[in-house]
Design a protein around this motif. Structure first.
Motif, PDB file in Angstrom:
ATOM      1  N   PHE A  62       0.850  -1.051  -0.011  1.00  0.00           N
ATOM      2  CA  PHE A  62      -0.146  -0.053   0.001  1.00  0.00           C
ATOM      3  C   PHE A  62       0.793   1.271  -0.260  1.00  0.00           C
ATOM      4  CE2 PHE A  62      -2.233   3.455   2.340  1.00  0.00           C
ATOM      5  CZ  PHE A  62      -3.536   3.467   1.616  1.00  0.00           C
ATOM      6  N   PRO A  71       1.195   0.875  -4.717  1.00  0.00           N
ATOM      7  CA  PRO A  71      -0.005   0.865  -4.860  1.00  0.00           C
ATOM      8  C   PRO A  71      -0.505   0.796  -6.280  1.00  0.00           C
ATOM      9  CG  PRO A  71       0.513   3.108  -4.369  1.00  0.00           C
ATOM     10  CD  PRO A  71       1.787   2.312  -4.098  1.00  0.00           C
ATOM     11  N   LYS A  96      -5.159   1.050  -4.173  1.00  0.00           N
ATOM     12  CA  LYS A  96      -5.009   1.235  -2.840  1.00  0.00           C
ATOM     13  C   LYS A  96      -6.236   0.322  -2.112  1.00  0.00           C
ATOM     14  CE  LYS A  96      -2.238   5.392  -2.298  1.00  0.00           C
ATOM     15  NZ  LYS A  96      -1.977   6.562  -1.677  1.00  0.00           N
TER      16      LYS A  96
END
Length: 201
Positions: free
Chosen positions: A90, A94, A101
């Motif tokens: 993340f 991402p 995300k």
């Protein structure tokens, strides 16, 4: 009974997720995005062998899940790994994630499923309930085995066993309690190599 069935279904499903990610996505590289993620986080120089190594570890995780050995330790380790891996992805890559995300939302859902499956659905079996056949074939070698059998008046045992069981008796007076002490070597799911076995008494 329904909880037990759902627990088995979820356990198989969770194991298959680890197996698919490890074998198909990483070892066989059928989803190149996984190797790109590893390369971006750990460096491109050794991205391929590192991805394969991670895949092999995920396959071992799947085998561990299917074995049922120390399932609570396994579940906690799964949740930790999934959490750490997805937080890193993340934060660092991402754009390479399947859902961007939002991937972390699905990771959180998987963590919740693992927790629910292990700590809510799975009934901690009693000693009597655990005396059943393994859900999969096992292989082991018994180096030593000692069995002690005691004759006890049947009245003293009758109320200690489940209603659906019946005592074996002698002259309708004596029932029996047996204690088995076994030194086990290389106990493991059938088909796995000996080094993955467990030795215990």
């Amino acid at each position: 009974m329904q909880k037990n069935i759902l627990n088995k279904i979820l356990t198989i499903g969770i194991g298959l997720i680890w197996l698919a990610n490890g074998l198909l996505c990483k070892v066989l590289n059928l989803v190149p995005r996984h190797q790109k993620i590893v390369g971006n986080i750990l460096g491109d120089g050794f991205a391929k062998p590192q991805t394969i190594s991670i895949g092999v570890l995920e396959i071992f995780m799947a085998v561990w899940i299917f074995s049922g050995y120390k399932s609570r330790v396994n579940a906690m380790l799964q949740m930790l790994i999934i959490g750490v891996m997805n937080i890193l992805e993340f934060a660092l890559v991402p754009e390479l994630l399947l859902w961007g995300k939002y991937n972390i939302v699905f990771a959180l859902l998987l963590i919740c499923v693992i927790f629910y499956n292990e700590f809510h659905l799975k009934k901690q079996t009693s000693m009597v309930a655990s005396l059943k056949n393994h859900p999969f074939a096992v292989k082991a070698f018994f180096t030593n085995s000692t069995v002690l059998t005691f004759a006890i008046p049947k009245e003293e045992l009758a109320h200690r066993i489940p209603k659906h069981l019946q005592l074996d008796t002698f002259k309708d007076k004596w029932a029996f309690v047996a204690v088995a002490m076994v030194q086990t070597k290389d106990l493991r799911p059938k088909g796995l190599p000996k080094f993955m076995g467990n030795n215990f008494f």
